[in-house]
Design an enzyme around this catalytic site. Structure first.
Site, PDB file in Angstrom:
ATOM      1  N   ASP A 319      28.550  44.389  35.860  1.00  0.00           N
ATOM      2  CA  ASP A 319      29.115  45.685  35.522  1.00  0.00           C
ATOM      3  C   ASP A 319      29.383  45.679  34.011  1.00  0.00           C
ATOM      4  O   ASP A 319      29.266  44.654  33.340  1.00  0.00           O
ATOM      5  CB  ASP A 319      30.368  46.003  36.345  1.00  0.00           C
TER       6      ASP A 319
HETATM    7  C1  BGC Z   1      31.178  51.234  36.262  1.00  0.00           C
HETATM    8  C2  BGC Z   1      29.875  51.215  37.033  1.00  0.00           C
HETATM    9  C3  BGC Z   1      28.793  51.924  36.250  1.00  0.00           C
HETATM   10  C4  BGC Z   1      28.661  51.255  34.908  1.00  0.00           C
HETATM   11  C5  BGC Z   1      27.562  51.845  34.059  1.00  0.00           C
HETATM   12  C6  BGC Z   1      31.002  50.778  34.847  1.00  0.00           C
HETATM   13  O1  BGC Z   1      32.138  51.018  34.095  1.00  0.00           O
HETATM   14  O2  BGC Z   1      32.114  50.411  36.914  1.00  0.00           O
HETATM   15  O3  BGC Z   1      30.067  51.809  38.279  1.00  0.00           O
HETATM   16  O4  BGC Z   1      27.598  51.887  36.947  1.00  0.00           O
HETATM   17  O5  BGC Z   1      29.895  51.385  34.228  1.00  0.00           O
HETATM   18  O6  BGC Z   1      27.886  53.080  33.579  1.00  0.00           O
END
Ligand code: BGC
Length: 793
Positions: A319
C-alpha cells in the site's frame, strides 16, 4: 482538494508479536495446513509466458529489474527519508524526495504507475517506456473502486444488493471505461471484513460477513478480469488490503489488529481467498500490523498463507508508502531493513516509498538479499504484464471515455435502486408512507444532501465529474412537474456545522407540503480512507433539524446518506419511513425518485449491522456464545436483580442491533415456511472431505404475501453445537435473490457442503466434527424458521 477524485494528492509522507509463531509452528509440526497444488491463476502459469519472461529477464540489468519493482505517480514526489534518520540512506546519492517519473520511464526503470488519469498522460509515459532499451511497458493502476467515469454505489451499498451478477456487470463496465484511458489495473476489490462502523473504510468493502464478502470478492474479480486478462477491456484486479486491515482496533484508521488464527481464517481471510481462487492477478498489502507484525513485512500471511497455502502466483504491491512505514512501526530502523523485510516477506512492488530503488543495490552488495529473490519478484510482475497483453497493446484502447457514459446510466441506476435498504415504513394516514403515490402534490425536500452532486459520488468517485450526477432535487422536480405537483426545496442546514439559520425556511416548506423527504447524513469525506468516527449519529445539527421537522406532524421520509451504519435510534422511534441510501453514484437522484415513487421497489438488505449506540461496536450478528447468555431477559430495561444483571449484557442498551445484518423491507411482504433438510444425519466420513459439495440440501417455501411484485433476498444461516471450538450463534451460508408476483410461492434451495459445514480447529485445520446443526431460512439474520440435522461419528 476534492478527495473524491483519484487525482488526489497525498501528503508526501504519511507520518503518521504476539506473532503467529505458535500457530505456524503448530501447522508445521503437525503438517496439517494444506499447501496448494495448483497455481491460483492458470493464465499466469502459461509456459509461453514463462518462456518470454525467461528471455527478457536474461537481458535485464539490475537497474531495469529494480525498475519493475517500483511504482510512482506522476506528481513527482515520494516519501522522504524516514524519521529514524538513516545515515546510509541519507548518504545514498539517489536519495531524494522528488522522483522524476518521466526520466525513470525513459530509462526503462519504472514498472508501474498509480492514478495517472487520462489517455494523453498514460500515452506520454508509455511511449517513454516503449522507447527504452527493452521496451517493457508500464502497468497503469488506479483506484477504480466503484466506477471510473460512470459511478455506481460505494461498495458497502453495492453489497446491500446481494446481487453478485450485478456487481460483475458493473465491474466489467468500469473496466471498459478505464481501459480507454490506458488503465489496466484496478486497486479493487477491497474485501476487508469490517465489523466496526467507526472504521471509515467500511464503505469500501462488503461489510461484516465473510460469506457475503467472499461472494462479492469473486464477482468483482470476474467482472474485472473475465476469463482472459489479455482482452482489451479487461483489467487486473488488486485485492486489498491483505490482511485483516478491517479489524483495526477501536475502528481507528491504520490501527493495529490482533486476533487468533481461528478468527483470522474464519472471518477475515475468506474473501481474500475467494478472490485468489477466482484468479485475482495481484494483491495489495495492508498498512496494519497483524499480531505484532506489519502486514507489509509479514511472511506468515504473505508467504505461508498466500503463496504456499493458496498457490497465489500473481504479485503483491505494497500500500501507499507502506514499506517506508515499517520504520514507523518500529520493526525496521532503516530503509534498507524495511526493504529487506518487505521483499523477503513477498511484497514485490513498492508503491511510493522510494525504498526499493534506493536500497536493493546496497542489500545485494551486502549479501542481505539474493539476486534470486529480486528475480522472482520481477518475474511475477512481468508475468502479469505479459498476461495482460501489454507488450502487444501498451496503449489505451478505443475512444477515451471522459464523462459518464449515457449507455451505462441504466445499469448504475439499477445498482443504486438495488442498494437502498428500507429500514422502516410505518403507516401515516392509514397506509405505509412509501411509496409516495401520485396523489402527493407537494413534497418538501429538505437537507444538505438533497442537491449535493459531489457528495453522491462517495469516497472514491473515480475520475468522474460532479456535473454528470443527477441529484435528488433535480430528479424530484422533474418528476413532480410531470405529475402536476411541485417540490419545496430547503437546504435546512449544512452537513457539518451548527448554524440554524436555514431551519425556518425548512419548517415553512414542511408545513406547506403533503409529505417531507429529508436527505440527511454524512459527507462522502466522512468515510473512506482516514474517515474513522467516534460518533455515529447524524453529524452537525442535522438531528435537531430532523426533530423539529418531525414535530410538524407531517409524514417524514428520512433518506440516510452514509458510508457506514449510523446510530438512528431516535429516528427509528419517531420517523415513519427511513431508508439507508449510502452514496448512490451518478444516477443517485433518478434512482431515489424511482424508489420513492414506487417505480422501483427497494430490495436491499443490510451488509452491516446498524447499532443502537456506538458503545456496541464492534457489532456483528455472528457473535459467539457466552457462558452467561442473556436468554429471554428484557434488555431494553436496566437489570432488576441477579438474574437479569449477571448475564452478558449492557445495563443501558440492549445487545442486539437496531437494524440487524440481512435486514431490509420492500413494498410487499414475504413469508417463509416449510424449512426442511434433505437428511437428518450425515456420517462424518462423508462430510470431512474438502471437496465434498451438496451434502445436505436445505429447502424452504418463500411466498409473496403482499400486493405487488417484489424481490426478496432469501438467506440461509447455520449453527453447529458441540464442536471442539465454540461457533458463532449463526453464520450466513447461502443466499439468493428471488422475484415473486403477489401471492406467488417458490421453493428456495441451498446446498451445504464441506465449505459451509466446516470450521477451523485449534490447530488451524479446516474440519467438520460430529456435531448438531441447526439451519434457518429467512429474510434477515433473525430468521426464525428452522430445521436440524446431525453429523454422526
Ligand atoms: C489506500 C489504497 C489505495 C492506494 C493507492 C492507499 O492510501 O490505502 O486503498 O489503493 O492508496 O491510491
Amino acid at each position: 482538494m476534492n478527495r473524491s477524485s483519484i487525482f488526489r494528492l497525498r501528503p508526501a509522507v504519511l507520518l503518521l508479536a504476539s506473532t503467529f509463531t505458535c500457530t505456524v509452528a503448530l501447522g508445521q509440526v503437525a503438517g496439517t495446513l494444506p499447501h496448494a497444488t495448483a497455481p491460483s491463476n492458470a493464465q499466469l502459469a502459461s509456459p509461453e509466458i514463462e518462456r518470454r519472461v525467461d528471455a527478457l529477464l536474461k537481458q535485464m540489468t539490475l537497474e531495469e529489474k529494480i525498475g519493475q519493482l517500483v511504482q510512482y505517480n506522476d506528481q513527482g514526489f515520494s516519501a522522504p527519508t524516514p524519521s529514524a534518520g538513516d545515515q546510509a540512506l541519507a548518504a545514498n546519492p539517489e536519495t531524494k524526495t522528488e522522483v522524476d517519473a518521466m526520466a525513470l520511464a525513459k530509462q526503462g526503470r519504472l514498472g508501474s504507475m498509480l492514478n495517472v488519469i487520462g489517455a494523453e498522460k498514460t500515452r506520454a509515459f508509455q511511449e517513454a517506456a516503449m522507447h527504452s532499451r527493452l521496451h517493457i511497458p508500464i502497468l497503469f493502476g488506479a483506484d477504480v473502486i466503484h466506477g471510473y467515469r460512470t459511478i455506481y454505489p460505494v461498495p458497502l451499498g453495492l453489497a446491500a444488493s446481494w446481487d453478485t451478477a450485478l456487481v460483475e456487470d458493473l465491474s466489467h463496465m468500469a473496466a471498459t471505461e478505464a481501459t480507454t484511458a490506458g488503465v489496466k489495473w484496478f486497486y479493487s476489490p477491497m474485501v476487508d471484513i469490517s465489523r466496526d462502523a467507526r472504521w471509515g473504510r467500511s464503505t469500501e468493502g462488503a461489510g461484516e460477513d465473510p460469506y457475503l464478502g467472499s461472494a462479492m470478492a469473486r464477482a468483482y474479480v470476474r467482472g474485472y478480469q473475465g476469463n482472459d486478462l489479455s482482452r482489451p477491456d479487461h483489467v487486473a484486479a488488486s485485492v486489498k488490503h491483505f490482511a485483516a486491515y478491517g479489524a483495526a482496533e477501536a475502528g481507528r484508521e491504520y490501527n493495529t489488529t490482533d486476533m487468533s488464527d481461528i478468527r483470522l481464517r474464519q472471518v477475515y481471510l475468506p474473501p481474500y481467498k475467494a478472490a485468489v481462487e477466482a484468479g485475482a492477478a495481484t494483491m495489495m498489502s495492508s498498512f496494519n500490523a497483524l499480531n505484532g507484525v506489519p502486514a507489509t513485512a509479514n511472511p506468515y500471511v504473505m508467504d505461508e498463507i498466500l503463496r504456499k497455502e493458496w498457490g497465489f502466483n500473481g504479485f503483491v504491491v505494497s500500500d501507499y508508502t507502506a514499506v517506508m512505514e515499517l520504520t514507523h512501526h518500529g520493526i525496521a530502523l532503516d530503509a534498507a531493513t524495511a526493504t529487506e523485510k518487505a521483499l523477503e516477506a513477498g511484497v514485490e512492488v513498492d508503491m511510493m516509498s522510494h525504498f526499493y530503488d534506493t536500497q536493493i543495490p546496497r542489500l545485494l552488495a551486502e549479501h542481505r538479499l539474493s539476486m534470486a529473490t529480486v528475480d522472482e519478484a520481477v518475474r511475477r510482475v512481468l508475468r502479469v504484464k505479459f498476461a495482460l497483453g501489454l507488450f502487444e497493446h501498451p496503449y489505451a484502447h478505443g475512444t477515451e471515455v471522459t464523462h459518464a457514459v449515457p449507455a451505462h446510466r441504466p445499469l448504475v441506476r439499477r445498482a443504486a435502486e438495488e442498494s437502498f435498504v428500507l429500514l422502516r415504513n410505518a403507516p401515516a394516514g392509514g397506509k405505509p408512507v412509501l411509496p409516495l403515490g401520485n396523489q402527493v402534490k407537494s413534497v418538501a425536500l429538505i437537507g444538505p444532501l438533497a442537491d449535493a452532486s459531489n457528495e453522491m459520488q462517495g469516497a472514491w468517485g473515480g475520475a468522474t465529474q460532479a456535473s454528470d450526477v443527477v441529484t435528488l432535487r433535480q430528479a424530484m422536480e422533474r418528476r413532480m412537474q410531470q405529475h402536476g405537483g411541485h417540490v419545496l426545496f430547503a437546504h435546512g442546514t449544512d452537513i457539518l456545522g451548527d448554524s440554524a439559520t436555514g431551519f425556518d425556511a425548512a419548517l415553512q416548506a414542511a408545513r406547506q407540503a403533503d409529505v417531507v423527504v429529508m436527505a440527511l447524513g454524512e459527507s462522502s469525506e466522512m468515510s473512506g480512507e482516514a474517515g474513522s468516527r467516534a460518533h455515529l449519529d447524524l453529524p452537525g445539527n442535522q438531528q435537531q433539524l430532523l426533530e423539529k421537522i418531525a414535530a410538524t406532524g407531517k409524514p417524514v421520509v428520512l433518506l440516510v446518506f452514509s458510508g457506514r451504519p449510523l446510530v438512528l435510534d431516535w429516528a427509528a422511534q419517531h420517523v415513519p419511513a427511513i431508508m439507508a441510501v449510502w452514496f448512490p453514484g451518478t444516477e443517485a437522484g433518478n434512482a431515489l425518485a424511482n424508489v420513492l415513487f414506487g417505480d422501483a421497489a427497494p430490495s436491499g438488505k443490510l451488509p452491516m449491522s446498524f447499532p443502537r449506540a456506538v458503545g456496541q461496536e464492534p457489532l456483528y450478528y455472528a457473535q459467539f456464545p457466552t457462558g452467561r447468555p442473556a436468554g429471554d431477559a428484557d434488555l431494553s430495561k436496566p437489570p432488576s436483580g441477579g438474574e437479569t444483571r449477571f448475564v452478558s449484557r449492557y445495563i443501558d442498551v440492549p445487545n442486539d442491533a437496531l437494524f440487524p445484518f440481512g435486514y431490509g423491507l420492500g413494498y410487499t411482504s414475504f413469508a417463509y415456511s416449510d424449512v426442511r433438510v434433505s437428511r437428518g444425519t450425515l456420517p462424518l466420513v462423508e462430510a470431512n472431505r474438502p471437496g465434498a459439495r451438496s451434502l445436505v440440501t436445505v429447502t424452504a417455501t418463500l411466498t409473496n404475501t403482499g400486493k405487488r411484485e417484489g424481490t426478496e433476498v432469501a438467506q440461509l444461516y447455520v449453527r453447529n453445537l458441540g464442536a471442539s471450538v465454540e461457533q458463532p450463534v449463526r453464520s450466513l451460508k447461502g443466499f439468493q435473490r428471488v422475484t415473486l408476483k403477489p401471492g406467488e410461492s417458490r421453493q428456495v434451495r441451498f446446498e451445504l457442503g464441506f465449505p459451509e459445514l466446516s470450521f477451523y480447529d485449534v490447530h488451524s485445520r479446516q474440519v467438520v466434527e460430529p456435531t448438531h446443526y441447526t439451519v434457518w431460512v429467512g429474510g434477515s439474520s433473525q430468521a426464525r424458521e428452522q430445521a436440524d440435522f446431525d453429523v454422526t461419528p
